[in-house]
Design a protein around this motif. Structure first.
Motif, PDB file in Angstrom:
ATOM      1  N   VAL A  31       0.857  -1.176   0.000  1.00 29.74           N
ATOM      2  CA  VAL A  31       0.000   0.000   0.000  1.00 29.74           C
ATOM      3  C   VAL A  31       0.895   1.228   0.000  1.00 29.74           C
ATOM      4  O   VAL A  31       1.753   1.388   0.857  1.00 29.74           O
ATOM      5  CB  VAL A  31      -0.931   0.017   1.232  1.00 29.74           C
ATOM      6  N   ILE A  32       0.695   2.086  -0.995  1.00 23.67           N
ATOM      7  CA  ILE A  32       1.454   3.330  -1.099  1.00 23.67           C
ATOM      8  C   ILE A  32       0.522   4.466  -0.695  1.00 23.67           C
ATOM      9  O   ILE A  32      -0.468   4.725  -1.374  1.00 23.67           O
ATOM     10  CB  ILE A  32       1.975   3.542  -2.532  1.00 23.67           C
ATOM     11  N   LYS A  33       0.839   5.102   0.440  1.00 23.91           N
ATOM     12  CA  LYS A  33       0.028   6.222   0.920  1.00 23.91           C
ATOM     13  C   LYS A  33       0.678   7.519   0.461  1.00 23.91           C
ATOM     14  O   LYS A  33       1.838   7.771   0.759  1.00 23.91           O
ATOM     15  CB  LYS A  33      -0.089   6.194   2.439  1.00 23.91           C
ATOM     16  N   LEU A  34      -0.090   8.315  -0.235  1.00 26.23           N
ATOM     17  CA  LEU A  34       0.397   9.563  -0.806  1.00 26.23           C
ATOM     18  C   LEU A  34      -0.252  10.734  -0.098  1.00 26.23           C
ATOM     19  O   LEU A  34      -1.474  10.767   0.056  1.00 26.23           O
ATOM     20  CB  LEU A  34       0.071   9.613  -2.301  1.00 26.23           C
ATOM     21  N   LYS A  35       0.564  11.677   0.323  1.00 27.53           N
ATOM     22  CA  LYS A  35       0.068  12.878   0.995  1.00 27.53           C
ATOM     23  C   LYS A  35       0.655  14.092   0.283  1.00 27.53           C
ATOM     24  O   LYS A  35       1.869  14.158   0.062  1.00 27.53           O
ATOM     25  CB  LYS A  35       0.495  12.869   2.458  1.00 27.53           C
ATOM     26  N   VAL A  36      -0.215  15.034  -0.102  1.00 21.43           N
ATOM     27  CA  VAL A  36       0.222  16.264  -0.760  1.00 21.43           C
ATOM     28  C   VAL A  36      -0.401  17.453  -0.042  1.00 21.43           C
ATOM     29  O   VAL A  36      -1.289  17.295   0.800  1.00 21.43           O
ATOM     30  CB  VAL A  36      -0.174  16.288  -2.260  1.00 21.43           C
ATOM     31  N   ALA A  37       0.051  18.648  -0.376  1.00 22.96           N
ATOM     32  CA  ALA A  37      -0.516  19.862   0.206  1.00 22.96           C
ATOM     33  C   ALA A  37      -1.985  19.992  -0.207  1.00 22.96           C
ATOM     34  O   ALA A  37      -2.381  19.527  -1.280  1.00 22.96           O
ATOM     35  CB  ALA A  37       0.270  21.078  -0.264  1.00 22.96           C
ATOM     36  N   LYS A  38      -2.788  20.615   0.654  1.00 19.71           N
ATOM     37  CA  LYS A  38      -4.218  20.775   0.356  1.00 19.71           C
ATOM     38  C   LYS A  38      -4.442  21.489  -0.970  1.00 19.71           C
ATOM     39  O   LYS A  38      -5.360  21.150  -1.705  1.00 19.71           O
ATOM     40  CB  LYS A  38      -4.905  21.546   1.477  1.00 19.71           C
ATOM     41  N   SER A  39      -3.617  22.478  -1.254  1.00 19.19           N
ATOM     42  CA  SER A  39      -3.789  23.237  -2.493  1.00 19.19           C
ATOM     43  C   SER A  39      -3.493  22.387  -3.738  1.00 19.19           C
ATOM     44  O   SER A  39      -3.959  22.710  -4.826  1.00 19.19           O
ATOM     45  CB  SER A  39      -2.887  24.472  -2.476  1.00 19.19           C
ATOM     46  N   ASP A  40      -2.758  21.306  -3.583  1.00 20.92           N
ATOM     47  CA  ASP A  40      -2.412  20.428  -4.701  1.00 20.92           C
ATOM     48  C   ASP A  40      -3.308  19.197  -4.812  1.00 20.92           C
ATOM     49  O   ASP A  40      -3.160  18.420  -5.755  1.00 20.92           O
ATOM     50  CB  ASP A  40      -0.957  19.968  -4.578  1.00 20.92           C
ATOM     51  N   MET A  41      -4.218  19.032  -3.889  1.00 21.78           N
ATOM     52  CA  MET A  41      -5.061  17.832  -3.877  1.00 21.78           C
ATOM     53  C   MET A  41      -5.869  17.701  -5.175  1.00 21.78           C
ATOM     54  O   MET A  41      -5.966  16.618  -5.752  1.00 21.78           O
ATOM     55  CB  MET A  41      -6.003  17.852  -2.668  1.00 21.78           C
ATOM     56  N   GLY A  42      -6.416  18.793  -5.647  1.00 28.11           N
ATOM     57  CA  GLY A  42      -7.203  18.757  -6.879  1.00 28.11           C
ATOM     58  C   GLY A  42      -6.377  18.378  -8.091  1.00 28.11           C
ATOM     59  O   GLY A  42      -6.870  17.736  -9.017  1.00 28.11           O
ATOM     60  N   LYS A  43      -5.117  18.768  -8.100  1.00 26.21           N
ATOM     61  CA  LYS A  43      -4.242  18.450  -9.227  1.00 26.21           C
ATOM     62  C   LYS A  43      -3.891  16.968  -9.258  1.00 26.21           C
ATOM     63  O   LYS A  43      -3.669  16.403 -10.321  1.00 26.21           O
ATOM     64  CB  LYS A  43      -2.972  19.291  -9.160  1.00 26.21           C
ATOM     65  N   VAL A  44      -3.830  16.350  -8.097  1.00 28.57           N
ATOM     66  CA  VAL A  44      -3.512  14.920  -8.033  1.00 28.57           C
ATOM     67  C   VAL A  44      -4.757  14.083  -8.334  1.00 28.57           C
ATOM     68  O   VAL A  44      -4.670  13.051  -8.991  1.00 28.57           O
ATOM     69  CB  VAL A  44      -2.921  14.552  -6.655  1.00 28.57           C
ATOM     70  N   LEU A  45      -5.907  14.548  -7.874  1.00 29.11           N
ATOM     71  CA  LEU A  45      -7.145  13.810  -8.118  1.00 29.11           C
ATOM     72  C   LEU A  45      -7.664  14.023  -9.537  1.00 29.11           C
ATOM     73  O   LEU A  45      -8.053  13.078 -10.203  1.00 29.11           O
ATOM     74  CB  LEU A  45      -8.213  14.228  -7.108  1.00 29.11           C
ATOM     75  N   GLY A  46      -7.702  15.260  -9.988  1.00 32.31           N
ATOM     76  CA  GLY A  46      -8.229  15.563 -11.309  1.00 32.31           C
ATOM     77  C   GLY A  46      -9.743  15.576 -11.309  1.00 32.31           C
ATOM     78  O   GLY A  46     -10.388  15.236 -10.318  1.00 32.31           O
ATOM     79  N   LYS A  47     -10.310  15.975 -12.426  1.00 41.22           N
ATOM     80  CA  LYS A  47     -11.767  16.013 -12.552  1.00 41.22           C
ATOM     81  C   LYS A  47     -12.314  14.592 -12.505  1.00 41.22           C
ATOM     82  O   LYS A  47     -11.859  13.729 -13.260  1.00 41.22           O
ATOM     83  CB  LYS A  47     -12.183  16.685 -13.858  1.00 41.22           C
ATOM     84  N   GLN A  48     -13.248  14.384 -11.621  1.00 43.61           N
ATOM     85  CA  GLN A  48     -13.892  13.085 -11.419  1.00 43.61           C
ATOM     86  C   GLN A  48     -12.878  11.969 -11.155  1.00 43.61           C
ATOM     87  O   GLN A  48     -13.107  10.807 -11.457  1.00 43.61           O
ATOM     88  CB  GLN A  48     -14.762  12.724 -12.624  1.00 43.61           C
ATOM     89  N   GLY A  49     -11.720  12.342 -10.583  1.00 45.66           N
ATOM     90  CA  GLY A  49     -10.714  11.352 -10.205  1.00 45.66           C
ATOM     91  C   GLY A  49      -9.933  10.767 -11.354  1.00 45.66           C
ATOM     92  O   GLY A  49      -9.284   9.730 -11.202  1.00 45.66           O
ATOM     93  N   ARG A  50      -9.948  11.428 -12.496  1.00 45.74           N
ATOM     94  CA  ARG A  50      -9.298  10.867 -13.688  1.00 45.74           C
ATOM     95  C   ARG A  50      -7.784  10.744 -13.543  1.00 45.74           C
ATOM     96  O   ARG A  50      -7.200   9.749 -13.977  1.00 45.74           O
ATOM     97  CB  ARG A  50      -9.636  11.708 -14.908  1.00 45.74           C
ATOM     98  N   ILE A  51      -7.142  11.746 -12.961  1.00 44.10           N
ATOM     99  CA  ILE A  51      -5.680  11.681 -12.827  1.00 44.10           C
ATOM    100  C   ILE A  51      -5.289  10.590 -11.837  1.00 44.10           C
ATOM    101  O   ILE A  51      -4.356   9.832 -12.073  1.00 44.10           O
ATOM    102  CB  ILE A  51      -5.110  13.062 -12.436  1.00 44.10           C
TER     103      ILE A  51
END
Length: 76
Positions: A31-51
């Motif tokens: 299991v790889i747990k990834l943590k990023v800054a709150k401001s970058d969360m949308g960039k990692v998730l993408g629209k509808q979780g596509r990224i």
């Protein structure tokens, strides 16, 4: 595989220094747990979780040779 996720995510975010990756071993699964800054969360998730889905697909394809399963969890 951790390095692969690290490289991909650091290229996506504005604050690469805040990227944290932790691994947990469970039987034949890592299991790889990834943590990023709150401001970058949308960039990692993408629209509808596509990224996030794309990163998981790349991880699955790359891990096929190792006969291990890798799971990516994005933690807030």
């Amino acid at each position: 595989m951790v390095e692969l996720v690290n490289v991909i995510v650091k290229e996506l975010v504005d604050e690469p220094q805040s990227v944290e990756i932790e691994t947990l071993q469970e039987d034949n699964t890592t299991v790889i747990k990834l943590k990023v800054a709150k401001s970058d969360m949308g960039k990692v998730l993408g629209k509808q979780g596509r990224i996030a889905k794309s990163i998981r697909k790349i991880l699955k394809a790359a891990s096929a040779k190792e006969d291990k399963a890798y799971v990516l969890q994005i933690v807030e």
